[in-house]
Scaffold this motif. Structure first.
Motif, short mmCIF file in Angstrom:
data_model
loop_
_atom_site.label_atom_id
_atom_site.label_comp_id
_atom_site.label_asym_id
_atom_site.label_seq_id
_atom_site.Cartn_x
_atom_site.Cartn_y
_atom_site.Cartn_z
N SER A 92 0.67 -1.33 0.04
CA SER A 92 0.00 -0.06 0.14
C SER A 92 1.01 1.23 0.13
O SER A 92 2.11 1.13 0.38
N SER A 93 0.59 2.33 -0.80
CA SER A 93 1.13 3.54 -0.64
C SER A 93 0.09 4.60 -0.38
O SER A 93 -0.92 4.65 -0.14
N HIS A 94 1.02 5.60 0.31
CA HIS A 94 0.38 7.13 0.49
C HIS A 94 1.15 8.15 -0.02
O HIS A 94 2.41 7.90 0.10
N THR A 95 0.52 9.31 0.01
CA THR A 95 1.44 10.46 -0.55
C THR A 95 0.90 11.89 0.36
O THR A 95 -0.11 12.06 0.38
N ASN A 96 1.78 12.20 1.21
CA ASN A 96 1.60 13.43 2.09
C ASN A 96 2.45 14.50 1.79
O ASN A 96 3.70 14.21 1.82
N LEU A 97 2.09 15.32 1.20
CA LEU A 97 2.92 16.52 0.82
C LEU A 97 2.34 17.98 1.45
O LEU A 97 1.35 18.30 1.89
N LEU A 98 3.42 18.85 1.90
CA LEU A 98 3.33 19.98 2.20
C LEU A 98 4.07 20.95 1.23
O LEU A 98 5.16 20.99 0.93
N PHE A 99 3.24 22.06 1.08
CA PHE A 99 3.75 23.14 0.10
C PHE A 99 4.01 24.59 0.76
O PHE A 99 3.37 24.87 1.76
N SER A 100 5.02 25.20 0.38
CA SER A 100 5.52 26.32 1.03
C SER A 100 5.74 27.34 -0.35
O SER A 100 6.12 27.05 -1.52
N ARG A 141 7.43 19.47 -0.04
CA ARG A 141 8.00 18.42 0.73
C ARG A 141 7.25 17.29 1.08
O ARG A 141 5.86 17.58 1.41
N ALA A 142 7.87 16.23 1.33
CA ALA A 142 7.17 15.02 1.66
C ALA A 142 7.30 14.56 3.01
O ALA A 142 8.19 15.17 3.67
N ASP A 143 5.99 14.13 3.56
CA ASP A 143 6.06 13.54 4.96
C ASP A 143 6.65 12.23 5.03
O ASP A 143 6.74 11.42 3.95
N VAL A 144 7.00 11.73 6.14
CA VAL A 144 7.72 10.33 6.34
C VAL A 144 6.63 9.31 5.97
O VAL A 144 5.47 9.29 5.95
N GLY A 145 7.61 8.30 4.99
CA GLY A 145 6.67 7.27 4.47
C GLY A 145 5.88 7.62 3.17
O GLY A 145 5.56 6.75 2.47
N SER A 146 5.86 8.74 2.59
CA SER A 146 5.35 9.20 1.35
C SER A 146 6.38 8.74 0.21
O SER A 146 7.34 8.74 0.12
N LEU A 147 5.41 8.47 -0.93
CA LEU A 147 5.89 8.06 -2.10
C LEU A 147 5.74 9.33 -2.94
O LEU A 147 4.52 9.38 -3.17
N VAL A 148 6.58 9.66 -3.47
CA VAL A 148 6.17 11.16 -4.42
C VAL A 148 6.62 10.71 -5.81
O VAL A 148 8.00 10.42 -6.07
N ILE A 149 5.87 10.89 -6.62
CA ILE A 149 6.20 10.89 -8.12
C ILE A 149 5.70 12.30 -8.89
O ILE A 149 4.44 12.54 -9.29
N PHE A 150 6.60 13.16 -9.00
CA PHE A 150 6.45 14.37 -9.67
C PHE A 150 6.63 14.19 -11.13
O PHE A 150 7.41 13.78 -11.85
#
Length: 160
Positions: A92-100, A141-150
């Motif tokens: 299972s995957s999740h994506t948690n992102l924070l933007f500034s 910026r990604a949170d811990v455990g996040s898979l990011v595909i930009f």
């Protein structure tokens, strides 16, 4: 509107994303990528739905947070990612992102797997259409455990 590819930047090559930390955490995805340690392999993606058939991907486990940053001129910005659901092997995957923008937190995005085996392409994960007509720095910026595909971003610039 100007499009910024994850790898090639904008058409003038004046706006190009930077990926931090610069220690091999981020992988440049392409149809011919060879990445034995990568969670997502090119053969699992529908390459035809990815801008210029390139992407950047990383998973944040621990250590220095992973982030993409880009400086651009304009009044609006739109960020598009590929969102994974259940990966091969049932992971299972999740994506948690924070933007500034310009050092100020301006938004967040979260995607939790819906248990399907497909990827979601051209997914708008952040937008802001109320920026002053000047140069800005966006950080994703990604949170811990996040898979990011930009995949890409679009910015709007008003020509004075």
């Amino acid at each position: 509107n100007f499009t910024v590819d994850d790898t090639f930047g904008n058409n003038a090559h004046t706006v190009i994303p930077a990926y931090l930390p610069n220690n091999g955490t981020w992988h440049v995805g392409s149809p011919t990528e060879q990445c034995n340690g990568c969670i997502v392999q090119p053969s699992e993606l529908d390459i035809s739905q990815i801008m210029n058939q390139t992407w950047h991907h990383a998973t944040f486990f621990d250590g220095a947070p992973i982030q993409m940053e880009v400086t651009f001129p304009g009044t609006a910005v739109y960020v598009y990612n590929i969102l994974p659901n259940t990966l091969p092997g049932g992971v299972s995957s999740h994506t948690n992102l924070l933007f500034s923008i310009d050092g100020e937190t301006v938004g967040q995005f979260s995607h939790v797997s819906d248990s399907s085996a497909k990827f979601l392409y051209n997914q708008l994960v952040y937008w802001n259409a109320s920026l002053s007509n000047t140069t800005h720095t966006l950080v994703m910026r990604a949170d811990v455990g996040s898979l990011v595909i930009f995949d890409y971003m679009i910015y709007t610039m008003v020509d004075s």
